[in-house]
Enzyme design. Structure first.
Site, PDB file in Angstrom:
ATOM      1  N   CYS A  86       0.764  -1.244   0.000  1.00 41.68           N
ATOM      2  CA  CYS A  86       0.000   0.000   0.000  1.00 41.68           C
ATOM      3  C   CYS A  86       0.797   1.299   0.000  1.00 41.68           C
ATOM      4  O   CYS A  86       0.688   2.106  -0.926  1.00 41.68           O
ATOM      5  CB  CYS A  86      -0.929   0.013   1.210  1.00 41.68           C
ATOM      6  SG  CYS A  86      -1.983  -1.441   1.358  1.00 41.68           S
ATOM      7  N   HIS A 143      -2.459   6.501   4.655  1.00 36.84           N
ATOM      8  CA  HIS A 143      -1.400   5.508   4.848  1.00 36.84           C
ATOM      9  C   HIS A 143      -0.003   6.018   4.510  1.00 36.84           C
ATOM     10  O   HIS A 143       0.855   5.266   4.058  1.00 36.84           O
ATOM     11  CB  HIS A 143      -1.710   4.236   4.044  1.00 36.84           C
ATOM     12  CG  HIS A 143      -1.114   3.010   4.699  1.00 36.84           C
ATOM     13  ND1 HIS A 143      -1.095   1.777   4.091  1.00 36.84           N
ATOM     14  CD2 HIS A 143      -0.508   2.842   5.906  1.00 36.84           C
ATOM     15  CE1 HIS A 143      -0.519   0.896   4.872  1.00 36.84           C
ATOM     16  NE2 HIS A 143      -0.150   1.529   5.999  1.00 36.84           N
TER      17      HIS A 143
END
Length: 456
Positions: A86, A143
């Site tokens: 990610c 993130h």
């Protein structure tokens, strides 16, 4: 008679001058008024595999809205996330360069990386577009830093609502370490609801509030979804996490396939709502929409005929579905077989508004002309690196290396005849192995030189 003729001539000249002035003013507005520039929307799925949607061959999961995007736009068959996990892909998307240059080579985890993040000094795609009059918003998964000092509202986005960790409980909005994780810019603030639905709702509200017909300014909207990343939860499912408790309640293994299907289909519903909003507001003719995934699917999803999964550097880890949509400009139903990476979006968007990136080092390239006219992209080598795994793609050759404490495994594949990477032909082509190996090592030295690591 001559006086009448002269008077008519003067009148005609006056009319022509007025028309010329009007055209000049219109051209000036077209060049300088940000409202005439295209809006940009990026919808990014999380862990969605190459074979997870029906337009890429899935016969179990129904994705009519994403399929409609592909039918009305350009579907990529050789699109790659910059990372196999990610955080790296998101760093590359925002900066237009290999994520290793930003120090984000690996996942910024909830357990071990709560005090680090993408440096504020990095110039993001939102920073770039804001300079040219764009309203900017991100709703969903960040993130790239847990601490408020790394918040996206400090990195070019006018507004942020969502979560900063890798994943949250879809209902309780709690990360895997037991921290409540739902933000409104730099403040913790909850909104009740299912994560996928909330992200879509925020996106719809942003479009309404930032309609260029009302604001006179174009917009950039980034919708990084959580779906179909775990925890596996449907709209009707119970909470799986609690504040102050690490971990996630188990989900029966035999139910995951059905839950996963619904998670992707709810994501597809959201894509449909965004497209409907654009058409209802008349913004569809001047809005570029990109749909993609941040990396390949986990073993609970499908990467189709591709080998491997998320976190690996075989094609299944980074070749992902992607679609570009711009009804007034892009040819409907076209399939692109050109290799494209996530980091290409920043220079591409700027090219669409006749601007260039501020950063001195940009690894991505503009694919504007390819999108508009189907022209070939310049030949370039592509690189991936994660943990002890490295890969280089040069034309149709792909070299994959895996280092352990005792040895290094080297594999070579010809993707033109072996897209599933079943046949390691390294022993048959030692010169190619050496050449690609040198290129890979040179690239590693360059992108890591002087970099302060955030995650690896």
């Amino acid at each position: 008679m001559n006086k009448r003729r002269n008077k008519a001539l003067y009148l005609l000249m006056g009319i022509l001058c007025a028309l010329h002035f009007a055209v000049a003013q219109e051209n000036k507005l077209d060049n300088n008024n940000t409202g005439s520039r295209p809006n940009f929307i990026i919808i990014m799925a999380d862990d969605l595999g190459y074979g997870d949607i029906s337009s890429y061959g899935n016969t179990y999961i129904n994705t009519p809205n994403i399929d409609r995007l592909a039918k009305e736009g350009i579907k990529f068959t050789d699109f790659h996330s910059n990372g196999a996990v990610c955080s790296p892909t998101r760093a590359a998307l925002l900066t237009g360069k290999y994520q290793q240059r930003t120090g984000v080579g690996g996942v910024i985890t909830a357990a071990s990386h709560r005090e680090v993040g993408l440096a504020i000094a990095e110039v993001t795609i939102a920073d770039e577009l804001k300079k040219y009059g764009y309203n900017t918003g991100i709703f969903g998964k960040w993130h790239l830093g847990y601490d408020a000092r790394f918040n996206p509202s400090l990195q070019g986005f006018d507004q942020f609502k969502g979560f900063v960790s890798g994943n949250v409980d879809y209902h309780a909005h709690i990360d895997q370490e037991g921290y409540f994780d739902w933000w409104d810019n730099t403040k913790i603030k909850d909104d009740k609801g299912y994560t996928t639905d909330l992200i879509t709702e925020y996106g719809l509200n942003f479009i309404d509030r930032n309609n260029p017909k009302e604001t006179g300014k174009p917009f950039f909207l980034y919708l990084p979804h959580e779906s179909p990343h775990y925890p596996y939860q449907r709209r009707i499912d119970k909470v799986l996490r609690r504040v102050g408790e690490k971990g996630t309640d188990p989900v029966p293994v035999d139910s995951i396939r059905g839950i996963y299907k619904e998670m992707v289909e709810v994501l597809d519903e959201g894509v449909g709502q965004i497209m409907k909003k654009l058409k209802e507001t008349g913004l569809d003719r001047n809005t570029i929409v990109i749909f993609c995934s941040d990396n390949g699917a986990s073993q609970n999803g499908s990467n189709g005929i591709l080998r491997g999964y998320k976190a690996g550097l075989y094609e299944g880890g980074h070749r992902v579905p992607a679609i570009a949509w711009y009804p007034s400009k892009f040819e409907a139903g076209r399939v692109s077989e050109q290799p494209v990476l996530t980091m290409d979006f920043l220079p591409t968007f700027l090219d669409f508004i006749d601007e260039v990136p501020q950063s001195k080092i940009i690894d991505g390239i503009s694919i504007k002309n390819h999108l508009l006219s189907d022209g070939p992209l310049p030949k370039r080598d592509l690189f991936w690196s994660f943990g002890n795994k490295n890969a280089i793609r040069s034309s149709n050759w792909k070299l994959v290396t895996l280092k352990t404490a005792s040895e290094e495994t080297i594999e070579l594949f010809n993707l033109s005849t072996d897209i599933s990477e079943k046949n390691n032909v390294a022993q048959n082509h030692p010169k190619i192995v050496r050449r690609l190996g040198r290129k890979l090592k040179n690239w590693q030295r360059e992108v890591f030189k002087g970099v302060e690591l955030v995650s690896e």
